[in-house]
Design an enzyme around this catalytic site. Sequence first.
Site, short mmCIF file in Angstrom:
data_model
loop_
_atom_site.label_atom_id
_atom_site.label_comp_id
_atom_site.label_asym_id
_atom_site.label_seq_id
_atom_site.Cartn_x
_atom_site.Cartn_y
_atom_site.Cartn_z
CB ALA A 105 -0.92 0.01 1.22
CG PHE A 106 -0.63 5.41 -0.24
CD1 PHE A 106 -0.21 6.55 0.44
CD2 PHE A 106 -1.92 4.95 0.00
CE1 PHE A 106 -1.04 7.21 1.34
CE2 PHE A 106 -2.76 5.60 0.90
CZ PHE A 106 -2.32 6.72 1.56
CE LYS A 107 -3.02 4.96 5.10
NZ LYS A 107 -4.00 4.32 4.20
CG ASP A 108 4.54 -0.31 2.42
OD1 ASP A 108 4.42 -0.59 3.62
OD2 ASP A 108 4.20 -1.08 1.51
CB ALA A 111 5.05 3.64 7.31
#
Length: 434
Positions: A105-108, A111
Amino acid sequence: MQYYSTNKQAPLTDLEKVVIKGLAGDKGLYMPERIPSINADVIATMKDKSFQEIADIVAQAFFGDDIDSQSLSDIVYDTLSFETPVVHVNDNIYSLELFHGPTLAFKDVGARFMARMLSHFILRKGLDREVNVLVATSGDTGGAVANGFLGVTGINVFVLYPKGKVSPVQERQFTTLGKNITALEIDGTFDDCQALVKAAFIDDELNKYMQLTSANSINVARFLPQSFYYFNAYAQLDKIGKSDGLVVSVPSGNFGNITAGLFAYKMGLPIKHFIAANNRNDVFFEYLRTGNYNPRPSVETYANAMDVGNPSNFVRILDLFGNSHQQIAALISGYRYANEQIAETMCKVYNTRLYLLDPHGACGYQALADCGLKPDETGLFLETAHPAKFKETVDHILDSDIEIPAKLQEFMKGEKKSVALGKDFEGFKEFLMK
Ligand SMILES: *Cc1c(COP(=O)(O)O)cnc(C)c1O
């Protein structure tokens, strides 16, 4: 560079403190005092550069005053060890695939960047107590943050998630890791989880007892690096002569992703127009239409990572445009889709063999299909997660049995461990202070 709070009641603060604190003392969100610009001729050279090189240019412009250049490059190169390719879907619509990182997911991106930057600051400062990261998740954030911070010395992570409201593979991504990651299964909604985290940050006793920070998109180190892939996407479109008249459609929940895009725009990236694509949780859509912002409890949808009733980054968008509804509505359009429409879009695009959309990306795609792109415009939607992260929903909608990538299968092998808690703050606080 100094950072101010959107509530303007907290002192100016430097990046190190901003990243360690997360939320400002007056409950506002931190904003950089100025937005560096990146010259058009520099942007024009990006089409021949790698994602890491592009991100390094943007990162140095933003964070270069506060962290030495080599350390910053190391953080960038280490974070972005995967690609964010632009893929043609149909006509003049392209997908920016942001799901090639460790948790798909893009949140990688945010994060991993934040974990590395925070760890750098902790070492540099020689902090003698541990930093505790609190993160509320509607599904994807938990996995990205837990995996981004896994094994990082000096940091404990507490992931708060709504019981029964995240997909099985999402849950595995943060409940099976152990080490410095603790999963808290809250008997409530995502908004309840977010409220607990916010309450923790303003509780004096708790903050004296332990060093707390947030890894939600309220943290500058989490949301701002997301601007990197807007530049990378532009560069890829530029390379094929498709970057003029760029309309970018962002499936939005807490609005961190689109806010990063707006920062890219303010830095000088030539984006003509933005679309905020929502599911039934449509407070921003209503704001664009009426000028009134009325947060509401979230409702559950197929696109569960966007089930947010009070998007935390809304205040950053207001702040970026001096509270001008007129300016905001001129640059950003809103679209909203009910579950039936999300399903219809996914089926149509899948059955015509164009592309396999996940429920979030489907909102982004459909908004471009509906907005009446002109022949000289290019539409780009952010495909925010791999469809297999929502396999049950996707298979139900498409009557399919989509393949689970090896990276995700690995997570399914682990054993779930979580702590069950109610949605009351006292219980949560007691747990943390134990
Ligand atoms: C988090 C998430 C979103 C929403 O992003 P925001 O930055 O909160 O607006 C959209 N799609 C997916 C798959 C997500 O995980």
